[in-house]
Design a protein around this motif. Structure first.
Motif, PDB file in Angstrom:
ATOM      1  N   GLY A   1       0.818  -1.209   0.000  1.00  0.00           N
ATOM      2  CA  GLY A   1       0.000   0.000   0.000  1.00  0.00           C
ATOM      3  C   GLY A   1       0.853   1.261   0.000  1.00  0.00           C
ATOM      4  O   GLY A   1       2.065   1.220   0.188  1.00  0.00           O
ATOM      5  N   SER A   2       0.198   2.382  -0.180  1.00  0.00           N
ATOM      6  CA  SER A   2       0.912   3.649  -0.309  1.00  0.00           C
ATOM      7  C   SER A   2       1.398   4.211   1.024  1.00  0.00           C
ATOM      8  O   SER A   2       2.179   5.158   1.044  1.00  0.00           O
ATOM      9  N   LYS A   3       0.960   3.637   2.124  1.00  0.00           N
ATOM     10  CA  LYS A   3       1.342   4.187   3.434  1.00  0.00           C
ATOM     11  C   LYS A   3       2.852   4.152   3.666  1.00  0.00           C
ATOM     12  O   LYS A   3       3.364   4.880   4.498  1.00  0.00           O
ATOM     13  N   VAL A  58       3.785  11.149  -2.785  1.00  0.00           N
ATOM     14  CA  VAL A  58       2.348  10.909  -2.924  1.00  0.00           C
ATOM     15  C   VAL A  58       1.558  12.208  -3.009  1.00  0.00           C
ATOM     16  O   VAL A  58       0.691  12.368  -3.869  1.00  0.00           O
ATOM     17  N   ASP A 104      -3.899  12.765  -5.485  1.00  0.00           N
ATOM     18  CA  ASP A 104      -4.808  11.659  -5.810  1.00  0.00           C
ATOM     19  C   ASP A 104      -5.508  11.844  -7.157  1.00  0.00           C
ATOM     20  O   ASP A 104      -6.639  11.425  -7.357  1.00  0.00           O
ATOM     21  N   LYS A 163      -9.335   9.699 -10.073  1.00  0.00           N
ATOM     22  CA  LYS A 163      -8.582   9.552  -8.835  1.00  0.00           C
ATOM     23  C   LYS A 163      -7.695   8.315  -8.916  1.00  0.00           C
ATOM     24  O   LYS A 163      -8.140   7.253  -9.375  1.00  0.00           O
ATOM     25  N   ILE A 164      -6.476   8.443  -8.473  1.00  0.00           N
ATOM     26  CA  ILE A 164      -5.564   7.303  -8.420  1.00  0.00           C
ATOM     27  C   ILE A 164      -6.140   6.239  -7.492  1.00  0.00           C
ATOM     28  O   ILE A 164      -6.093   5.040  -7.803  1.00  0.00           O
ATOM     29  N   SER A 165      -6.724   6.647  -6.385  1.00  0.00           N
ATOM     30  CA  SER A 165      -7.309   5.692  -5.442  1.00  0.00           C
ATOM     31  C   SER A 165      -8.479   4.939  -6.082  1.00  0.00           C
ATOM     32  O   SER A 165      -8.686   3.750  -5.806  1.00  0.00           O
ATOM     33  N   ALA A 166      -9.241   5.589  -6.952  1.00  0.00           N
ATOM     34  CA  ALA A 166     -10.344   4.916  -7.642  1.00  0.00           C
ATOM     35  C   ALA A 166      -9.807   3.851  -8.589  1.00  0.00           C
ATOM     36  O   ALA A 166     -10.380   2.761  -8.706  1.00  0.00           O
ATOM     37  N   ALA A 219      -6.966   2.273  -8.188  1.00  0.00           N
ATOM     38  CA  ALA A 219      -6.453   1.203  -7.327  1.00  0.00           C
ATOM     39  C   ALA A 219      -7.597   0.316  -6.852  1.00  0.00           C
ATOM     40  O   ALA A 219      -7.486  -0.921  -6.867  1.00  0.00           O
ATOM     41  N   ASP A 220      -8.713   0.919  -6.450  1.00  0.00           N
ATOM     42  CA  ASP A 220      -9.878   0.141  -6.017  1.00  0.00           C
ATOM     43  C   ASP A 220     -10.416  -0.714  -7.155  1.00  0.00           C
ATOM     44  O   ASP A 220     -10.778  -1.878  -6.963  1.00  0.00           O
TER      45      ASP A 220
END
Length: 68
Positions: A22-24, A31, A36, A49-52, A54-55
């Motif tokens: 993960g990105s943490k 980041v 995002d 969104k980058i997170s979208a 990834a999901d």
């Protein structure tokens, strides 16, 4: 190196590690600059969104594993 570079190996390894961890674990300066967001020329994903993404990738991988 005329196609004999090793950059693709590092990119693949980094992608696998990123999926697993993960990105943490990435430094904030790597980041936060992206906020995002990703701008592409892919129809329907011009500003996403980058997170979208990834999901979506996780969901598709999970579906694929469940089918097999």
């Amino acid at each position: 190196m005329v196609g004999w570079g090793a950059d693709c190996t590092g990119a693949t390894d980094g992608s696998i590690a990123g999926v697993m961890l993960g990105s943490k674990y990435l430094p904030g300066k790597w980041v936060s600059v992206f906020n995002d967001r990703l701008n592409t020329s892919v129809r329907g994903f011009e500003d996403v969104k980058i997170s979208a993404l990834a999901d979506r990738t996780f969901s598709l991988a999970k579906q694929s594993l469940e089918l097999n």
